[in-house]
Design a protein around this motif. Sequence first.
Motif, PDB file in Angstrom:
ATOM      1  N   SER A 266      -2.860  -5.060 -11.789  1.00  0.00           N
ATOM      2  CA  SER A 266      -3.664  -4.159 -11.981  1.00  0.00           C
ATOM      3  C   SER A 266      -4.657  -3.721 -11.151  1.00  0.00           C
ATOM      4  O   SER A 266      -5.076  -4.532  -9.721  1.00  0.00           O
ATOM      5  CB  SER A 266      -4.430  -4.289 -13.258  1.00  0.00           C
ATOM      6  N   SER A 267      -5.199  -2.332 -11.118  1.00  0.00           N
ATOM      7  CA  SER A 267      -6.088  -1.801  -9.675  1.00  0.00           C
ATOM      8  C   SER A 267      -6.886  -1.036 -10.594  1.00  0.00           C
ATOM      9  O   SER A 267      -6.307  -0.318 -10.995  1.00  0.00           O
ATOM     10  CB  SER A 267      -5.206  -1.198  -8.586  1.00  0.00           C
ATOM     11  N   ASP A 268      -8.271  -0.681 -10.645  1.00  0.00           N
ATOM     12  CA  ASP A 268      -8.582   0.342 -10.687  1.00  0.00           C
ATOM     13  C   ASP A 268      -8.638   2.030 -10.137  1.00  0.00           C
ATOM     14  O   ASP A 268      -9.911   2.325 -10.065  1.00  0.00           O
ATOM     15  CB  ASP A 268     -10.777  -0.850 -10.355  1.00  0.00           C
ATOM     16  N   GLY A 269      -7.861   1.353  -8.290  1.00  0.00           N
ATOM     17  CA  GLY A 269      -7.400   2.811  -8.059  1.00  0.00           C
ATOM     18  C   GLY A 269      -7.866   3.390  -6.508  1.00  0.00           C
ATOM     19  O   GLY A 269      -7.657   3.398  -5.642  1.00  0.00           O
ATOM     20  N   GLU A 270      -9.427   1.361  -6.193  1.00  0.00           N
ATOM     21  CA  GLU A 270      -9.834   2.469  -5.310  1.00  0.00           C
ATOM     22  C   GLU A 270      -9.103   1.447  -3.828  1.00  0.00           C
ATOM     23  O   GLU A 270      -9.359   0.231  -4.188  1.00  0.00           O
ATOM     24  CB  GLU A 270     -11.787   1.901  -5.073  1.00  0.00           C
TER      25      GLU A 270
ATOM     26  N   ASN B  12      -6.751   1.118  -3.842  1.00  0.00           N
ATOM     27  CA  ASN B  12      -4.947  -0.314  -4.471  1.00  0.00           C
ATOM     28  C   ASN B  12      -5.381  -1.320  -4.078  1.00  0.00           C
ATOM     29  O   ASN B  12      -4.389  -2.110  -3.988  1.00  0.00           O
ATOM     30  CB  ASN B  12      -4.499   0.399  -3.677  1.00  0.00           C
ATOM     31  N   GLU B  13      -6.287  -2.071  -4.562  1.00  0.00           N
ATOM     32  CA  GLU B  13      -6.725  -3.683  -4.423  1.00  0.00           C
ATOM     33  C   GLU B  13      -5.978  -4.071  -6.027  1.00  0.00           C
ATOM     34  O   GLU B  13      -6.424  -3.925  -7.282  1.00  0.00           O
ATOM     35  CB  GLU B  13      -8.233  -4.033  -4.451  1.00  0.00           C
ATOM     36  N   GLN B  14      -4.660  -4.819  -5.926  1.00  0.00           N
ATOM     37  CA  GLN B  14      -3.906  -5.374  -6.995  1.00  0.00           C
ATOM     38  C   GLN B  14      -4.872  -6.438  -7.222  1.00  0.00           C
ATOM     39  O   GLN B  14      -3.731  -7.875  -6.288  1.00  0.00           O
ATOM     40  CB  GLN B  14      -2.720  -4.738  -6.806  1.00  0.00           C
ATOM     41  N   PHE B  15      -4.338  -6.701  -8.358  1.00  0.00           N
ATOM     42  CA  PHE B  15      -5.062  -8.003  -9.009  1.00  0.00           C
ATOM     43  C   PHE B  15      -3.744  -8.612  -9.762  1.00  0.00           C
ATOM     44  O   PHE B  15      -3.936  -7.805 -11.417  1.00  0.00           O
ATOM     45  CB  PHE B  15      -5.853  -8.250  -9.350  1.00  0.00           C
TER      46      PHE B  15
ATOM     47  N   VAL C  15      -2.506 -15.158  -6.015  1.00  0.00           N
ATOM     48  CA  VAL C  15      -3.904 -14.801  -6.066  1.00  0.00           C
ATOM     49  C   VAL C  15      -4.679 -13.916  -5.033  1.00  0.00           C
ATOM     50  O   VAL C  15      -4.255 -14.385  -3.472  1.00  0.00           O
ATOM     51  CB  VAL C  15      -4.708 -16.018  -5.663  1.00  0.00           C
ATOM     52  N   HIS C  16      -5.156 -13.379  -4.588  1.00  0.00           N
ATOM     53  CA  HIS C  16      -5.288 -11.990  -4.193  1.00  0.00           C
ATOM     54  C   HIS C  16      -6.840 -12.690  -3.072  1.00  0.00           C
ATOM     55  O   HIS C  16      -7.681 -13.209  -3.450  1.00  0.00           O
ATOM     56  CB  HIS C  16      -6.508 -10.821  -4.893  1.00  0.00           C
TER      57      HIS C  16
ATOM     58  N   VAL D  63       0.831   4.496   3.426  1.00  0.00           N
ATOM     59  CA  VAL D  63       0.237   5.868   3.069  1.00  0.00           C
ATOM     60  C   VAL D  63      -0.150   6.272   1.793  1.00  0.00           C
ATOM     61  O   VAL D  63       0.920   7.537   2.711  1.00  0.00           O
ATOM     62  CB  VAL D  63      -0.448   6.572   4.358  1.00  0.00           C
ATOM     63  N   SER D  64      -0.277   6.583   0.702  1.00  0.00           N
ATOM     64  CA  SER D  64       0.235   7.321  -0.225  1.00  0.00           C
ATOM     65  C   SER D  64      -0.394   7.293  -1.576  1.00  0.00           C
ATOM     66  O   SER D  64      -0.453   7.501  -2.844  1.00  0.00           O
ATOM     67  CB  SER D  64       1.731   7.374  -0.578  1.00  0.00           C
ATOM     68  N   GLY D  65      -1.664   5.935  -1.328  1.00  0.00           N
ATOM     69  CA  GLY D  65      -2.327   6.147  -2.412  1.00  0.00           C
ATOM     70  C   GLY D  65      -1.961   4.924  -3.979  1.00  0.00           C
ATOM     71  O   GLY D  65      -0.721   5.605  -4.615  1.00  0.00           O
ATOM     72  N   ASN D  66      -2.421   4.577  -4.373  1.00  0.00           N
ATOM     73  CA  ASN D  66      -2.551   3.635  -5.506  1.00  0.00           C
ATOM     74  C   ASN D  66      -0.906   3.349  -5.476  1.00  0.00           C
ATOM     75  O   ASN D  66      -0.154   3.980  -6.573  1.00  0.00           O
ATOM     76  CB  ASN D  66      -2.498   4.541  -6.790  1.00  0.00           C
ATOM     77  N   THR D  67      -0.026   2.814  -4.987  1.00  0.00           N
ATOM     78  CA  THR D  67       1.777   3.007  -5.124  1.00  0.00           C
ATOM     79  C   THR D  67       1.599   1.213  -5.026  1.00  0.00           C
ATOM     80  O   THR D  67       1.085   0.190  -4.694  1.00  0.00           O
ATOM     81  CB  THR D  67       2.279   3.268  -3.868  1.00  0.00           C
ATOM     82  N   PRO D  68       2.670   0.819  -4.942  1.00  0.00           N
ATOM     83  CA  PRO D  68       3.168  -0.398  -5.292  1.00  0.00           C
ATOM     84  C   PRO D  68       3.070  -0.967  -3.622  1.00  0.00           C
ATOM     85  O   PRO D  68       3.405  -0.359  -2.643  1.00  0.00           O
ATOM     86  CB  PRO D  68       5.025  -0.255  -5.356  1.00  0.00           C
ATOM     87  N   LEU D  69       2.477  -1.927  -3.857  1.00  0.00           N
ATOM     88  CA  LEU D  69       2.566  -3.201  -1.943  1.00  0.00           C
ATOM     89  C   LEU D  69       4.296  -3.245  -2.201  1.00  0.00           C
ATOM     90  O   LEU D  69       4.747  -3.998  -3.459  1.00  0.00           O
ATOM     91  CB  LEU D  69       1.584  -4.057  -3.593  1.00  0.00           C
ATOM     92  N   VAL D  70       4.395  -3.857  -1.315  1.00  0.00           N
ATOM     93  CA  VAL D  70       5.520  -3.426  -0.610  1.00  0.00           C
ATOM     94  C   VAL D  70       5.011  -5.357   0.132  1.00  0.00           C
ATOM     95  O   VAL D  70       3.781  -5.455   1.475  1.00  0.00           O
ATOM     96  CB  VAL D  70       6.392  -3.327   0.539  1.00  0.00           C
ATOM     97  N   PHE D  71       5.800  -6.665  -0.504  1.00  0.00           N
ATOM     98  CA  PHE D  71       6.025  -7.871   0.117  1.00  0.00           C
ATOM     99  C   PHE D  71       6.046  -8.258   0.855  1.00  0.00           C
ATOM    100  O   PHE D  71       7.384  -8.606   1.284  1.00  0.00           O
ATOM    101  CB  PHE D  71       5.666  -8.952  -1.155  1.00  0.00           C
TER     102      PHE D  71
END
Lengths: 113, 112
Positions: free
Chosen positions: A94-98, A100-103, B44-45, B94-102
């Motif tokens: 999940s992310s708060d949208g800022e 796109n930091e995903q936990f 873990v982030h 660069v498009s915001g709140n998109t899936p991460l690519v690992f």
Amino acid sequence: EPEVTQTPSHQVTQMGQEVILRCVPISNHLYFYWYRQILGQKVEFLVSFYNNEISEKSEIFDDQFSVERPDGSNFTLKIRSTKLEDSAMYFCASSDGEYNEQFFGPGTRLTVL
Amino acid sequence: SQQGEEDPQALSIQEGENATMNCSYKTSINNLQWYRQNSGRGLVHLILIRSNEREKHSGRLRVTLDTSKKSSSLLITASRAADTASYFCATDPVSGNTPLVFGKGTRLSVIA
């Protein structure tokens, strides 16, 4: 510190059975994701969810998959008829949208026999 | 083409040494995130670095980003046996709140 939780930690099922994987995202987060990781492989994106609808999905996320946010806290992934190749670790994020930091949650290991 | 490819694939060092892992990517990014995964466990982030940042620190971690070379590095200083894990970079296009690519990750072994 708030964290993403997932249940169950391990699910064993027979091929063809339905499974529901559950996630509780961080409470003030607005963006939700499911990823999966087949043993020894990369983490792959499945689906993203925002504002009570799917915002993006990968080609893995076919008609056998669905997601739901049944209440204000849970986020679920359903696989209708599991296949052997669905065996993987499934992660919710999940992310708060800022930024796109995903936990990520700790994952559910799904084993299909 | 693959985003977020780490190298080396595996790294083995002695406790107390520094560990450096690299990540290369191919398309423009919004940010880049590093994650740690202990064997068979969750992600873990560790740290996020935005595209307009060049370096970021968090405890014993130092991350750099060179957008001109499309690469990032993760440095763990004074490594400990507990740092033994796989480390992944994940790019955010660069498009915001998109899936991460690992990427495939670097497997780090710290020997006591």
